[in-house]
Write a protein that holds these residues in place. Structure first.
Motif, PDB file in Angstrom:
ATOM      1  N   GLU A   7      35.587  25.970  42.863  1.00 24.71           N
ATOM      2  CA  GLU A   7      34.749  27.144  43.114  1.00 24.71           C
ATOM      3  C   GLU A   7      35.161  27.844  44.414  1.00 24.71           C
ATOM      4  O   GLU A   7      35.272  29.073  44.461  1.00 24.71           O
ATOM      5  N   LEU A   8      35.410  27.079  45.463  1.00 23.12           N
ATOM      6  CA  LEU A   8      35.833  27.680  46.728  1.00 23.12           C
ATOM      7  C   LEU A   8      37.237  28.273  46.621  1.00 23.12           C
ATOM      8  O   LEU A   8      37.523  29.310  47.214  1.00 23.12           O
ATOM      9  N   THR A   9      38.092  27.629  45.856  1.00 27.36           N
ATOM     10  CA  THR A   9      39.433  28.177  45.631  1.00 27.36           C
ATOM     11  C   THR A   9      39.336  29.513  44.911  1.00 27.36           C
ATOM     12  O   THR A   9      40.035  30.476  45.271  1.00 27.36           O
ATOM     13  N   ASN A  10      38.462  29.612  43.927  1.00 28.49           N
ATOM     14  CA  ASN A  10      38.274  30.879  43.208  1.00 28.49           C
ATOM     15  C   ASN A  10      37.711  31.967  44.121  1.00 28.49           C
ATOM     16  O   ASN A  10      38.111  33.132  44.004  1.00 28.49           O
ATOM     17  N   ILE A  11      36.816  31.588  45.019  1.00 30.02           N
ATOM     18  CA  ILE A  11      36.263  32.564  45.958  1.00 30.02           C
ATOM     19  C   ILE A  11      37.359  33.087  46.872  1.00 30.02           C
ATOM     20  O   ILE A  11      37.424  34.275  47.173  1.00 30.02           O
ATOM     21  N   ARG A  12      38.254  32.226  47.306  1.00 27.33           N
ATOM     22  CA  ARG A  12      39.318  32.609  48.237  1.00 27.33           C
ATOM     23  C   ARG A  12      40.532  33.235  47.544  1.00 27.33           C
ATOM     24  O   ARG A  12      41.430  33.739  48.206  1.00 27.33           O
ATOM     25  N   GLN A  13      40.554  33.245  46.236  1.00 27.60           N
ATOM     26  CA  GLN A  13      41.715  33.759  45.500  1.00 27.60           C
ATOM     27  C   GLN A  13      42.107  35.187  45.883  1.00 27.60           C
ATOM     28  O   GLN A  13      43.303  35.483  45.988  1.00 27.60           O
ATOM     29  N   PRO A  14      41.156  36.101  46.107  1.00 22.33           N
ATOM     30  CA  PRO A  14      41.572  37.451  46.513  1.00 22.33           C
ATOM     31  C   PRO A  14      42.409  37.467  47.797  1.00 22.33           C
ATOM     32  O   PRO A  14      43.294  38.306  47.949  1.00 22.33           O
TER      33      PRO A  14
END
Length: 123
Positions: free
Chosen positions: A99-106
């Motif tokens: 979930e945190l990786t997806n948040i930081r993806q941008p």
């Protein structure tokens, strides 16, 4: 006496104006040697993406008190210890990691697309 001061001031202003004009005349030539940056790769674009990621991370941590408590507990620890603690936490909590990786993806996307090198890697 006043006339000399006025002439000196006028000369100073005139030379400043000339230098400014030369700077604008030379700048496009100097910039023409570099390829244009990809679209949407300005400092403002990066700041916007970064602020969005920060806001989303904050919202995530507020809605996940256990994850928030873990990261809050890292305060004051040595970097080497933090790195291994985070890795251990993510190994034990793959959903939080994802979930945190997806948040930081941008951030990773703009870094890769625009060639920014000073962006923290995703977990």
């Amino acid at each position: 006496m006043k006339l000399s001061v006025r002439r000196g001031a006028a000369a100073l202003i005139g030379s400043g104006t000339l230098l400014g004009a030369l700077a604008f005349a030379v700048a496009p030539t100097a910039l023409a040697d570099d390829p244009p940056p990809p679209p949407n790769c300005t400092a403002a674009d990066f700041a916007g993406v970064n602020s969005g990621v920060s806001a989303a991370t904050s919202a995530y941590l507020f809605t996940h008190p256990d994850v928030n408590a873990f990261f809050t507990g890292l305060h004051g620890k040595p970097r080497t210890e933090i790195k291994s603690d985070v890795q251990d936490y993510f190994n034990a909590n793959p959903q939080a990691r994802d979930e945190l990786t997806n948040i930081r993806q941008p951030l990773a996307d703009i870094k890769n697309r625009c060639g920014f090198s000073n962006v923290a890697p995703t977990p």
